[in-house]
Structure formats: structure tokens, C-alpha cells
Design an enzyme around this catalytic site. Structure first.
Site, mmCIF file in Angstrom:
data_model
loop_
_atom_site.group_PDB
_atom_site.id
_atom_site.type_symbol
_atom_site.label_atom_id
_atom_site.label_comp_id
_atom_site.label_asym_id
_atom_site.label_seq_id
_atom_site.Cartn_x
_atom_site.Cartn_y
_atom_site.Cartn_z
ATOM 1 N N ARG A 321 29.790 42.603 44.497
ATOM 2 C CA ARG A 321 30.504 41.659 43.629
ATOM 3 C C ARG A 321 29.567 40.587 43.078
ATOM 4 N NH1 ARG A 321 35.768 40.934 41.166
ATOM 5 N NH2 ARG A 321 37.142 42.339 42.263
ATOM 6 N N GLU A 723 41.437 34.025 43.047
ATOM 7 C CA GLU A 723 40.009 33.761 43.204
ATOM 8 C C GLU A 723 39.321 33.101 42.011
ATOM 9 O OE1 GLU A 723 38.290 37.179 46.074
ATOM 10 O OE2 GLU A 723 39.397 37.913 44.342
#
Length: 769
Positions: A321, A723
Site C-alpha cells: 500500500r 482511512e
């Protein structure tokens, strides 16, 4: 704050700014967490014996004094485990109890079960542990020097960036450290295991992943999954720290219950929790880049070396990520993004809100800021020049960006935040202020939504309609304060056309909805909302068909509105139709299942579409620093964030505010400090500073982007919001960076994250003014 644009006048539940389902209980203290539940008769309490050394071979663990301590019922070690001594969420290497070696300070060696928690904790201290100590590898640099890796390196590459940079006329280079972060959930790690008949085991656990806990406990006890139930009504915060980390403590509680035949509860002390559980990954970032002389990037070459700790845990996905978001919002024509997953003798780092993405974005924003300083330009101008756009729309991982709203969103925030006027005022202030310096930054966010481990993009739900018209919903998502239960309840209420008060969501449990995936990756509403809607639609279809049959109508034209079922010109109470279904033997229960469409990811070949869509946002932050002390204050923050067509604007704004503040804490005050011997020295609130109410900007303006809805067919065209807001806080870090840079125009400050007062003072001194 602005929630009006996302309110929907033609809906009964979806789009309404409704309070969190437990809001009143939260503020009154009546919401029940695991430690608040009535304790069953015979409950024993557990405490863990932790390693006093960070690395070495276990020579001897003398537990005789522990066993004879007051109140001790049992002392548990690896020998008490029927199944494998393993609680890894991935490739292995995470023993429940260390057996032959220790790999980090605070690793669990044994556990004590006693009549009271105090007795268990006192008994733990009586152990005599001998370890043949070896020099630990603590920092990223030490790990790199030793050559240890928990996983193989990985790379995205397009073109030949090294060659392009070498031959370029205009280039920049640098390195920085990006720090980790402690989750500091208000409710620590806790599990209670309740033995049942015939070897059954129920575990009530504060976890984001009940199915994983179920599986780990079953495997540890040597039983099939069907004999273990894991339940979670709510967590007092998770932030990723209970995605994989809850498993070990649930296993220990279950082992104690199996060995003693008594219910067992394990609740970690805050210090033990901080020492023995993983954090956000910290990184050493080294980079170089070429540009055209106006700051438009031509090539980027970056190496991320992440401190993973002693085992893999979730480091594959986290480090990937970081790579996925190392571009943030910017196009890199030629690019190499390289990642090393470094092994160290520290606790294994794990998931944390953003899952590696924030660390990648900190690099991208540093690159923009460095280019701006070198060119003497407005950093926002450099950012805009590098935005994704037509013909410049393919990411380093070869996915085309098709839903880009960055330029319009940023332009609006630039206007509403009065960025340009304030930037000029700040420049004037800095020329006349000797010690106090201000900085301002407007930073974008582009965050991909989906699990990049593709099989995790699925969810199940179970919906019951009762004959009185009330509705019960269960799904695989977990509630950790983010409002998922309320959003799913709103979806179900909307589907049936009833008031939200008629819908009750019950505790997430593996015996109701099996084989669930973690509540993570900002996908809770996308997945579980869709699954619940599918189940509700099945029931609604049956109800409509019966209503049409009994009251002479067309099933396709039956409407469910405002608590009524409308058949032609006739209005019936929803409860009346539900009762009729029972009398006519029509099923009022259904399960729903959803799997995210369109996504694919071929990791070895860096090909596919790992994200269904991107969530966008931008934040403008203004700060003041004291160059004599390093102190810093956020003066103002303006946020404009894209949530698509909001399911619940109040909850979404709360998530944006909280995410921003948590991100600001990570980048300014929250510093993890390890002693050279491997001990975490910041293992309590006395030494580890999370943001308080005083750290929230006094002038804090949050608005939702006036969206026409997600281009993808998500639940009511909404977008994920869990997020992405964390990464809006890069604007604070950039603002601090430019405040320091104002001391010497053209010079690039050496500022690492977090920008603590010490780090700011060090950067100020490094400017040589």
C-alpha cells in the site's frame, strides 16, 4: 461544517445526519464493552509473562514461584497448546508462546491464570528467566545492515527512471524517516473465553476480524471451526490494531479455558499492550527525481525500507500500500518504486488506519515541497502541475485513473480557504517576526478503495423481519466507533421504507454470518451495506408478491414508503403485511452476499485493477512554530472531502475530523522511541503523546464535496471515508516544513516525521541561520 448538500429530502433514512447508534450510551458510559459485561461464575483472569530481552536463546524459564503464588490456578506455556503454537495472520512465524528463542522485548513467554487480575499480574513477576542474549537489530538501518527481511522485496517500474535522472538537467534528491504510530485505542486488547458443552468454545473478543479469531482459536485448541464462536458487539477503537493483533490474546484465553474448564478473561495492561502489540510501520525513504525545470516530474526513483519487526504479520499488504500511494495525486512518467520489508528485533508492525498509504503520501508531498523550495514557487502550483490528467492518467501500478476530480476539488478549497491571500499574509508575517514563523500548505489526497488481497472483498449479512414489523440485521462488519452499524441499519431501513428506530443491528458473530473478512481497508459500508441490502431486497420482494396477491395489485408496483406498504391505492402498515406473510407461510428471513466487482490484481506482473475507485480530498493547514523552542500550533485547518453521495453526513464528518487529528498526531507529537537494547521506552501516555483537545485547531472547517455520487455502483453511490482523512494531515507536516524553510529561502529543511518540537528545533538549527 456543512452537511446540508448531502441530505436527501426523498429518503427516509439514507443520507440523513443521524446520530451514531450508541452515541447516547457512549457519552453516558452505559455502552457495554467486554470488561463491562457481567462476569460468569468461576471466571479466571490472565496476565502474560513477557520477555525481558529483545533477542536470544531461552536457556531457562523457572516458573515454580509463579505456580505457588497466591490465587494462581494455572501457568500456561507452549506445552499446553494442543494445536500448532502459531497465531500468524499470514505466512507464519508468530508463536503464541515463545519456546526456544525470543525475537523482541515484550514477546510472550507464558501466561498466568489466577482468581483475580491483580494476583495474576503479581505472580507473573515471580518468574526467573534466563536468556542468552544476542545483540538486537532495532532500527531500519541496523536491519538493512544485517540483511534480514521478513518478505521478498517488491517493485513497480515504468521506463528507465535511473537513466532519465542521470541524464536530466534538473533533478532533486533526498532522504527522510517517516515514523510509526501506536494505535492507542481506548479499550485495550481483551478477550473472554467461555467453554461450552462437548468441547465448544465461545470467545467474546475486541477484534476487527472475528472469523480469523475463530479460526486461530479452533486451530490452537485442535477443534473444527464450527465448534468455536467469536462475537464482537463493539470495540473501544481499533484503527487496524485489532485486525490481526487480537488473535494471540484470544488464543491464550481459550487455552486457559480449555486447560482449566473455567471461563477466562485476558485484558492487557496499557504498558504491556504497547510493548507486545504492533504499530504503524516506520520507513526510511531515499529518493531522487528529475523534472523539466518548471517542477513537472519526468522521472522518480524511490526506495522504501520499512521496519516490519520480527515477522511478516500484515507487512506484505502494508508495504504494498505504501507503494500504491507513493504517487498520491501525481503522475510519474518514468518511475521505480522499490520496497524492502526489513526484519528487526522489535514487535511485528501491523495494520494501521491507511494501511501503509499515509507513509507513501508523506514522500509524495515531500517531493512536491522540495521542488517548490528549489524553484521558489508556490507549492500548490507545483502540485497542480503534476496532477493526474488527460494523457497523464496511468498509475505506477498500471491502473488508469478514470474518476479524477482533484483539480476541481482543490480549486474550490483554494478559493474557500482563501489560500492565496493567507499565503501572502504569512510571507509578510515571517519577514517581521524573529522567532515565530508561520507556514501554510494545501495538500490533496487520492486513496484507492478495496482490499488488494482480492478474495477479502466480500461480505455476508442476515436480515430478519418480525411479525410486529421490527427488523433485525446481522453482518460480518465490526463496530469500532466508526458508525458502520448505523450506516447498515440506514440502508436496511431505506430498503423497507421504515423509520430507523424499527431496525436493530446485533453483535457480529461467526455463528450468524460465517467466513467474514476484516473490517478494514475503508470498505465496511461498501461491502456490508451491499450484502444487507441484498438480503432486505429478497424479503421485500416476497412481501410485495404476497401483498399484491392478497390485495389485488401488481407486485412490481408495490411501494414501501414511510412505514407503509402501498398496493395500488391502498396503504397498509408494514407490520400488517409482515404478519400476513407469517400467516401465509412466507419466509421473512434472508441472507445476502456481496463481492466487489471489476477488481483484479496480478501482483507478480503488476497488472490489473486493484481498486474499484478512488476517494479524494484536500486540506489546507496553517501552523505557527517557535524557532527558539520547536513548539508548534495548528492555527487553522480547512478540509474539503469527497464521500460520494453520503450515507450519513454527520458520521462522515466525524470520521474526517477524527482522521485528520489522528494523522496530525502521527506527524507531529506521536514518537515511538526504542532503546538500543530493543526496549520500547515510550510505552505509556506519560511518554507517548497522542493529540488532545488542545491540539485540535481552534479554527477547524470541514465540508463535504458536492458530489453527484460515486461513478461506481456502490451502496447508494457513497464512497469510503474511514482511512482517507488520515492523509489530509500531510498538509500539517508540509506547513511546518515551509515554516522552517522560511528561515532561509532556497534551502531544504532536514525535517523527519514526526515533527516533534525536538525535530523542528533540529531542522531549524540545520538551516544555519
Amino acid at each position: 461544517m456543512n452537511i446540508k448538500p448531502d441530505l436527501k429530502a426523498n429518503t427516509i433514512a439514507v443520507g440523513k445526519a443521524l446520530a451514531h447508534d450508541s452515541a447516547a450510551r457512549h457519552v453516558s458510559g452505559s455502552a457495554l464493552y467486554i470488561d463491562d459485561l457481567p462476569e460468569p461464575a468461576g471466571l479466571i483472569h490472565l496476565a502474560a509473562g513477557l520477555s525481558p530481552k529483545a533477542r536470544g536463546r531461552i536457556k531457562k524459564v523457572d516458573l515454580s514461584a509463579v505456580r505457588s503464588a497466591p490465587g494462581v490456578v494455572a501457568v500456561l506455556t507452549a506445552k499446553d497448546i494442543v494445536g500448532p503454537n502459531e497465531c500468524s495472520p499470514s505466512v507464519g512465524g508468530d508463536p503464541i508462546f515463545a519456546d526456544e528463542r525470543v525475537e523482541f522485548h515484550g514477546q510472550v513467554l507464558f501466561a498466568v491464570a489466577a482468581e483475580t487480575r491483580d494476583q495474576a499480574r503479581r505472580a507473573v513477576r515471580l518468574a526467573k528467566v534466563e536468556i542468552k542474549e544476542e545483540k538486537p537489530s532495532v532500527s531500519v538501518e541496523q536491519g538493512l545492515a544485517e540483511g534480514g527481511e521478513v518478505l521478498d522485496p517488491y517493485e513497480f517500474r515504468r521506463g528507465d527512471p535511473k537513466k532519465a535522472i542521470k541524464s536530466a538537467k534538473h533533478k532533486v534528491a533526498g532522504s527522510m524517516h517517516v515514523g510509526g504510530q501506536e494505535h492507542f485505542y481506548l479499550e485495550g486488547q481483551i478477550s473472554m473465553a467461555l467453554p461450552g458443552e462437548g468441547g465448544e468454545m465461545k470467545v467474546i473478543c475486541s477484534t476487527q476480524h472475528p472469523s480469523e479469531v475463530q479460526h486461530l482459536v479452533a486451530r490452537t485448541l485442535g477443534r473444527p471451526d464450527a465448534m468455536v464462536v467469536c462475537e464482537c458487539r463493539r470495540m473501544g477503537g481499533g484503527f487496524g490494531g485489532k485486525e490481526s493483533q487480537a488473535g494471540q490474546w484470544a488464543c491464550i484465553a481459550a487455552i486457559a479455558a480449555q486447560v482449566t474448564g473455567r471461563p477466562a478473561k485476558m485484558r492487557l495492561d496499557r504498558d504491556d499492550d504497547m510493548m507486545a502489540t504492533g504499530k504503524r510501520h516506520d520507513f526510511l525513504v531515499e529518493y531522487q527525481a528529475a523534472h523539466d525545470g518548471k517542477g513537472v516530474l519526468e522521472a522518480v526513483d524511490v526506495d522504501f525500507s520499512g521496519r516490519c519487526g520480527y515477522s511478516a504479520d500484515l507487512s506484505l499488504g502494508v508495504n504494498d500500500r505504501t507503494m500504491f500511494h507513493a504517487d498520491n495525486s501525481y503522475f510519474y512518467p518514468e518511475v521505480r518504486i522499490h520496497s524492502r520489508r526489513v526484519k528487526t528485533n522489535t514487535v511485528s508492525n501491523t495494520a494501521f488506519r491507511g494501511f501503509g498509504g499515509p507513509q507513501g503520501m508523506v514522500f509524495a508531498e515531500r517531493l512536491m515541497d522540495q521542488l517548490a523550495i528549489k524553484l521558489g514557487e508556490d507549492p500548490l502550483t507545483i502540485r497542480k502541475r503534476n496532477f493526474y490528467g488527460r494523457g497523464r492518467d496511468v498509475t505506477p501500478f498500471n491502473m488508469k485513473v478514470t474518476d479524477n476530480i482533484l483539480r476541481e476539488l482543490v480549486d474550490e478549497l483554494e478559493k474557500t480557504s482563501d489560500y492565496q491571500k493567507r499565503r501572502k499574509a504569512i510571507a509578510k508575517f515571517n519577514t517581521s517576526s524573529k522567532f515565530l514563523k508561520k507556514g501554510i500548505a494545501l495538500n490533496p489526497v487520492k486513496f484507492g478503495i478495496a482490499f488488494t488481497l482480492i478474495h477479502l472483498n466480500q461480505a455476508g449479512a442476515l436480515v430478519h423481519v418480525y411479525t410486529d414489523g421490527s427488523i433485525q440485521v446481522n453482518h460480518g462488519g465490526t463496530e469500532m466507533g466508526q458508525g458502520l452499524y448505523m450506516k447498515v441499519a440506514q440502508v436496511v431501513a431505506e430498503t423497507f421504507g421504515v423509520d430507523i428506530s424499527r431496525v436493530r443491528i446485533t453483535a457480529t458473530a461467526t455463528d450468524k454470518v460465517p467466513n467474514t473478512t476484516p473490517t478494514a481497508a475503508s470498505s465496511g459500508s461498501d461491502l456490508n451495506g451491499m450484502a444487507a441490502q441484498k438480503a432486505a431486497l429478497d424479503i421485500r420482494k416476497r412481501m410485495a408478491e404476497l401483498a399484491a396477491k392478497l390485495w389485488q395489485g401488481d407486485a412490481k408496483k408495490v411501494r414501501f414508503e414511510n412505514g407503509k406498504v402501498i398496493v395500488g391505492s391502498r396503504e397498509l402498515e408494514f407490520a400488517e403485511v409482515a404478519k400476513a406473510c407469517f400467516l401465509e407461510r412466507v419466509q421473512l428471513s434472508a441472507s445476502g452476499f456481496f463481492s466487489t466487482p471489476k477488481i483484479t490484481w496480478d501482483r507478480p506482473n503488476v497488472a490489473g485493477r486493484p481498486f474499484l475507485y478512488f476517494a479524494y480530498g484536500a486540506a489546507c493547514a496553517e501552523v505557527t512554530i517557535d524557532t527558539a523552542t520547536g513548539e508548534m500550533k495548528i492555527d487553522r485547518a480547512d478540509i474539503l472531502h469527497d464521500v460520494g453521495s453520503s450515507l450519513n453526513p454527520a458520521i462522515d464528518i466525524g470520521q474526517i475530523e477524527g482522521g485528520f487529528v489522528q494523522g496530525a498526531g502521527w506527524l507531529t507529537t506521536e514518537e515511538l522511541v526504542f532503546h538500543p537494547d530493543g526496549r520500547l521506552t515510550t510505552h505509556a501516555p506519560s511518554t507517548y503523546k497522542i493529540p488532545t483537545a488542545f491540539d485540535v485547531p481552534e479554527d477547524f472547517r470541514v465540508n463535504l464535496w458536492k458530489s453527484k455520487g460515486n461513478k461506481e455502483a456502490t451502496i447508494y453511490r457513497s464512497k469510503a471515508v474511514g482511512e482517507p482523512p488520515v492523509m489530509l494531515a500531510t498538509s500539517v507536516f508540509s506547513a511546518i516544513f515551509h515554516a522552517v524553510a522560511s528561515l532561509k529561502p532556497g534551502a531544504v529543511p532536514a525535517l523527519d516525521a514526526p515533527a516533534t518540537p525536538e525535530a523542528i528545533l533540529k531542522a531549524v538549527e540545520g538551516m544555519g541561520t
